[in-house]
Design a protein around this motif. Structure first.
Motif, PDB file in Angstrom:
ATOM      1  N   MET A 141       0.730  -1.342  -0.190  1.00 53.09           N
ATOM      2  CA  MET A 141       0.072  -0.214   0.171  1.00 53.09           C
ATOM      3  C   MET A 141       1.049   1.313   0.170  1.00 53.09           C
ATOM      4  O   MET A 141       1.550   1.201   1.014  1.00 53.09           O
ATOM      5  CB  MET A 141      -0.358   0.357   1.681  1.00 53.09           C
ATOM      6  N   GLU A 142       0.517   2.610  -0.604  1.00 46.31           N
ATOM      7  CA  GLU A 142       1.287   3.369  -1.113  1.00 46.31           C
ATOM      8  C   GLU A 142       0.496   4.106  -0.058  1.00 46.31           C
ATOM      9  O   GLU A 142      -0.604   4.323   0.425  1.00 46.31           O
ATOM     10  CB  GLU A 142       0.988   3.888  -2.079  1.00 46.31           C
ATOM     11  N   THR A 143       1.180   4.947   0.592  1.00 47.39           N
ATOM     12  CA  THR A 143       0.869   5.435   2.687  1.00 47.39           C
ATOM     13  C   THR A 143       0.934   7.238   2.290  1.00 47.39           C
ATOM     14  O   THR A 143      -0.117   7.975   2.900  1.00 47.39           O
ATOM     15  CB  THR A 143       1.837   5.096   3.333  1.00 47.39           C
ATOM     16  N   HIS A 144       2.268   7.528   1.420  1.00 49.46           N
ATOM     17  CA  HIS A 144       1.446   8.872   0.866  1.00 49.46           C
ATOM     18  C   HIS A 144       2.273   9.205  -0.537  1.00 49.46           C
ATOM     19  O   HIS A 144       2.794   8.138  -0.889  1.00 49.46           O
ATOM     20  CB  HIS A 144       2.076   9.634   2.554  1.00 49.46           C
ATOM     21  N   SER A 157       3.652  16.562   1.216  1.00 56.20           N
ATOM     22  CA  SER A 157       3.387  14.721   0.656  1.00 56.20           C
ATOM     23  C   SER A 157       1.424  14.875   0.286  1.00 56.20           C
ATOM     24  O   SER A 157       1.446  15.788   1.830  1.00 56.20           O
ATOM     25  CB  SER A 157       3.688  14.339   2.011  1.00 56.20           C
ATOM     26  N   VAL A 158       1.205  13.774   0.272  1.00 53.13           N
ATOM     27  CA  VAL A 158      -0.643  14.168   0.453  1.00 53.13           C
ATOM     28  C   VAL A 158      -0.118  11.957   0.427  1.00 53.13           C
ATOM     29  O   VAL A 158      -0.308  11.578   0.756  1.00 53.13           O
ATOM     30  CB  VAL A 158      -1.329  14.327  -1.361  1.00 53.13           C
ATOM     31  N   ASN A 159      -0.786  12.206   1.922  1.00 48.73           N
ATOM     32  CA  ASN A 159      -1.026  10.748   2.647  1.00 48.73           C
ATOM     33  C   ASN A 159      -2.816  10.246   2.433  1.00 48.73           C
ATOM     34  O   ASN A 159      -3.539  11.582   1.146  1.00 48.73           O
ATOM     35  CB  ASN A 159      -1.716  10.715   4.384  1.00 48.73           C
ATOM     36  N   ALA A 160      -2.055   9.278   1.696  1.00 46.89           N
ATOM     37  CA  ALA A 160      -3.284   8.111   0.943  1.00 46.89           C
ATOM     38  C   ALA A 160      -4.720   8.253   2.095  1.00 46.89           C
ATOM     39  O   ALA A 160      -4.456   8.087   3.633  1.00 46.89           O
ATOM     40  CB  ALA A 160      -3.697   6.743   1.229  1.00 46.89           C
ATOM     41  N   GLU A 161      -5.696   7.817   1.650  1.00 46.73           N
ATOM     42  CA  GLU A 161      -7.067   7.990   2.378  1.00 46.73           C
ATOM     43  C   GLU A 161      -7.754   6.525   2.630  1.00 46.73           C
ATOM     44  O   GLU A 161      -7.999   5.610   1.533  1.00 46.73           O
ATOM     45  CB  GLU A 161      -8.052   8.530   2.568  1.00 46.73           C
ATOM     46  N   VAL A 176       3.141  23.022   0.910  1.00 45.51           N
ATOM     47  CA  VAL A 176       4.130  23.551   1.662  1.00 45.51           C
ATOM     48  C   VAL A 176       4.099  23.626   3.247  1.00 45.51           C
ATOM     49  O   VAL A 176       3.422  25.175   2.906  1.00 45.51           O
ATOM     50  CB  VAL A 176       5.360  24.186   0.787  1.00 45.51           C
ATOM     51  N   PRO A 177       4.434  23.523   4.057  1.00 42.66           N
ATOM     52  CA  PRO A 177       4.375  24.414   5.577  1.00 42.66           C
ATOM     53  C   PRO A 177       5.723  25.726   5.353  1.00 42.66           C
ATOM     54  O   PRO A 177       6.186  25.862   4.842  1.00 42.66           O
ATOM     55  CB  PRO A 177       3.936  23.431   6.230  1.00 42.66           C
ATOM     56  N   GLY A 178       4.496  27.172   6.133  1.00 45.18           N
ATOM     57  CA  GLY A 178       5.523  28.002   6.355  1.00 45.18           C
ATOM     58  C   GLY A 178       4.733  29.405   5.993  1.00 45.18           C
ATOM     59  O   GLY A 178       3.519  29.110   5.907  1.00 45.18           O
ATOM     60  N   ALA A 193      14.450  10.675  -1.027  1.00 43.97           N
ATOM     61  CA  ALA A 193      15.090   9.318  -0.117  1.00 43.97           C
ATOM     62  C   ALA A 193      13.749   8.631   0.090  1.00 43.97           C
ATOM     63  O   ALA A 193      13.810   7.370   0.754  1.00 43.97           O
ATOM     64  CB  ALA A 193      15.761   9.950   0.844  1.00 43.97           C
ATOM     65  N   GLU A 194      12.582  10.026   0.476  1.00 42.94           N
ATOM     66  CA  GLU A 194      10.868   9.052   0.866  1.00 42.94           C
ATOM     67  C   GLU A 194      10.288   7.985  -0.319  1.00 42.94           C
ATOM     68  O   GLU A 194       9.996   7.882   0.453  1.00 42.94           O
ATOM     69  CB  GLU A 194      10.175  10.404   1.150  1.00 42.94           C
TER      70      GLU A 194
END
Length: 245
Positions: A141-144, A157-161, A176-178, A193-194
């Motif tokens: 399963m792809e988590t994100h 990143s976008v998480n899987a639902e 992007v946070p900031g 690397a993720e």
């Protein structure tokens, strides 16, 4: 409940204190496991209630918010304990993907169930006892999914639902946070690397209400349960299990 403990930063600090005080042995097992066989840390809800009643109640009422914080606190506790050791990194390694698992919920009808929960229980932490009647194949399963913004060059990143069969929605704007708000709608998949860490094993099993615990004439119901990471292949058909989630 106090506003202080409901603050995520304060709650995460309290979680780390709890893990270091009550789960030191489990954290050591994570650090010194060289075969990646130990990838979860089990916490006892009774001990959490004893340590901080408000924090335990927040976890019971909002697990989707506070369980991820426990995972972050577990990572911080590992790093803190590692700094106190003098062994080499090849023997003592921090498990970035370690998951906190909650066990032994209080013996109360609202928390310990013998019947399959309904829609009114969505979003709450509870335990279900049942019998495994079917086990599926172990799949990936792809988590994100990681994206790079073409405007600000930031990475997010976008998480899987899980409720949508692990669907990963395409973002509609830059996440992007900031402090600088970027409203770009142009992204490309990021080469990072993720990429090698965004997939996990998962398995679907079906558990059925235990007939011996039902009133005479009641038809047992069943529910599909998704097992992830180190929980796959832990149950087989015919096993009596208690699932907490």
């Amino acid at each position: 409940m106090s506003d202080q403990i409901s603050n995520t930063t304060v709650a995460q600090g309290a979680m780390q204190m709890f893990l270091e005080e009550y789960c030191a042995v489990g954290i050591q097992a994570l650090l010194f496991d060289t075969d990646d066989e130990v990838m979860s840390l089990h916490i006892d809800m009774h001990e959490l209630l004893e340590f901080n009643h408000e924090l335990a109640m927040l976890l019971l009422e909002s697990p989707s918010k506070f369980l991820p914080l426990f995972n972050i606190a577990c990572l911080a506790a590992q790093r803190s304990l590692k700094q106190q050791t003098t062994v080499s990194d090849s023997i003592c390694t921090v498990k970035e993907d370690a998951q906190v698992r909650v066990t032994h919920l209080p013996n109360h009808p609202t928390l310990q169930r013998t019947r399959i929960p309904g829609s009114e229980d969505v979003g709450r932490l509870l335990s279900i006892s049942g019998t495994v009647i079917r086990t599926g194949l172990v799949k990936m399963m792809e988590t994100h999914r990681v994206y790079s913004c073409t405007k600000c060059r930031g990475v997010f990143s976008v998480n899987a639902e899980v409720e949508q069969y692990n669907y990963i929605p395409k973002p509609v704007r830059c996440l992007v946070p900031g402090p600088d708000f970027c409203n770009s709608t142009a992204f490309v998949p990021a080469d990072s690397a993720e990429d090698s860490q965004r997939c996990v094993d998962y398995q679907e099993i079906k558990i059925q209400e235990q007939v011996g615990r039902l009133t005479l004439g009641t038809i047992p119901r069943a529910i599909v349960v998704v097992l992830e990471r180190d929980l796959v292949d832990k149950a087989k058909s015919g096993d009596s299990v208690t699932v907490t989630g």
